[in-house]
Design a protein around this motif. Structure first.
Motif, short mmCIF file in Angstrom:
data_model
loop_
_atom_site.label_atom_id
_atom_site.label_comp_id
_atom_site.label_asym_id
_atom_site.label_seq_id
_atom_site.Cartn_x
_atom_site.Cartn_y
_atom_site.Cartn_z
N LEU A 1 45.15 42.07 39.49
CA LEU A 1 45.35 43.40 40.05
C LEU A 1 45.66 44.42 38.96
O LEU A 1 45.17 45.55 38.98
CB LEU A 1 46.48 43.36 41.07
N LEU A 2 46.46 43.99 37.99
CA LEU A 2 46.81 44.89 36.88
C LEU A 2 45.59 45.27 36.06
O LEU A 2 45.45 46.42 35.64
CB LEU A 2 47.85 44.22 35.99
N ARG A 3 44.71 44.31 35.83
CA ARG A 3 43.52 44.61 35.04
C ARG A 3 42.66 45.65 35.74
O ARG A 3 42.10 46.55 35.09
CB ARG A 3 42.72 43.33 34.76
N MET A 4 42.53 45.55 37.07
CA MET A 4 41.76 46.56 37.79
C MET A 4 42.45 47.91 37.74
O MET A 4 41.80 48.95 37.58
CB MET A 4 41.54 46.15 39.25
N ALA A 5 43.78 47.92 37.85
CA ALA A 5 44.52 49.18 37.79
C ALA A 5 44.38 49.83 36.42
O ALA A 5 44.27 51.06 36.30
CB ALA A 5 45.98 48.95 38.12
#
Length: 262
Positions: free
Chosen positions: A101-105
């Motif tokens: 999720l962090l990578r997408m954010a």
């Protein structure tokens, strides 16, 4: 990008310790983890105090149960990360998905929701899955925009954006308030699939069919809310909802808080 993980906990003595250790396993050095004991009375508080002291997580103890979103609001007061993520303590969600999720954010600079599988192939899930979909459609009708699985726990949101929403809810209907206000603010919500291990009500699941009417009332309530744009992140999107696939030492803080008024 620093993240604050807020973990509201109420009477999860059998899962809380394992969940906190799982979060610690994936946490980076710059993560802030804030655990809120929302008035547990089954011994969960003792588990949380032990685990937080061992893992270096911050702990806030409330003297009375006030509801999931009330606990999240208390955690948000202490948040210092660039992004905030909400994590349940019941092991339905796998913390191993948080880095994804962090990578997408990091790529989008916007909000990311983890989209759970509906498990339509399991008759025991039909009531919950159809209920969530019904409310998703109600949001589409009221706000003209669609997000699948508004009720997901995994909502990764820029801290300033989340604080700018000025949450008023106390219970599970906070999921509606957050999503509705993001829609009203025209802030993009990106989605990606996550793992999900649903548990039954008999195993301690707290969300019941009674959530449906409260959620619909909440969806209606926020339809005229207007954002204070100066308190939100500057990124907005015309194509708002884009589904795609795609451990520092801290301190332990114990505080006694009163229940929020609704």
């Amino acid at each position: 990008m620093r993240i604050t993980v807020i973990i509201p906990v109420f009477n999860e003595i059998h899962t809380a310790g394992e969940l906190l250790r799982a979060v610690h396993e994936v946490a980076r050095q710059d993560w802030q983890v804030v655990v809120i004991d929302d008035g547990s009375n089954d011994g969960t508080g003792e588990v949380l105090r032990h685990e937080c002291s061992q893992l270096g997580f911050e702990l806030v103890c409330r003297d009375r149960n006030g509801g999931k979103t009330a606990a999240v609001r208390d955690g948000l007061v202490r948040a210092v990360g660039d992004y905030v993520l909400i994590q349940d303590a019941d092991l339905e969600y796998n913390p191993g998905d948080i880095p994804r999720l962090l990578r997408m954010a990091e790529k989008s600079g916007e909000v990311v929701y983890g989209r759970r599988p509906s498990y339509w192939n399991r008759p025991s899930r039909w009531l919950f899955a159809s209920g969530v979909l019904l409310i998703d459609m109600a949001l589409l009708f009221l706000y003209g925009r669609f997000v699948r699985d508004h009720a997901t726990c995994y909502k990764l949101i820029p801290r300033k954006t989340l604080q700018g929403l000025e949450l008023k809810s106390t219970g599970f209907e906070g999921c509606i308030e957050i999503t509705a206000k993001l829609m009203r603010s025209r802030i993009a919500i990106h989605q990606m699939p996550i793992r999900y291990a649903p548990r039954a009500t008999t195993a301690g699941k707290k969300l019941t069919i009674a959530y449906g009417p409260r959620a619909l009332r909440s969806a209606w309530r926020w339809r005229t809310w207007k954002p204070a744009t100066s308190r939100l992140t500057p990124k907005v999107a015309g194509r708002a909802f884009v589904p795609r696939d795609a451990k520092a030492d801290s301190f332990v803080e114990t505080a006694t808080l009163q229940r929020h008024d609704s």
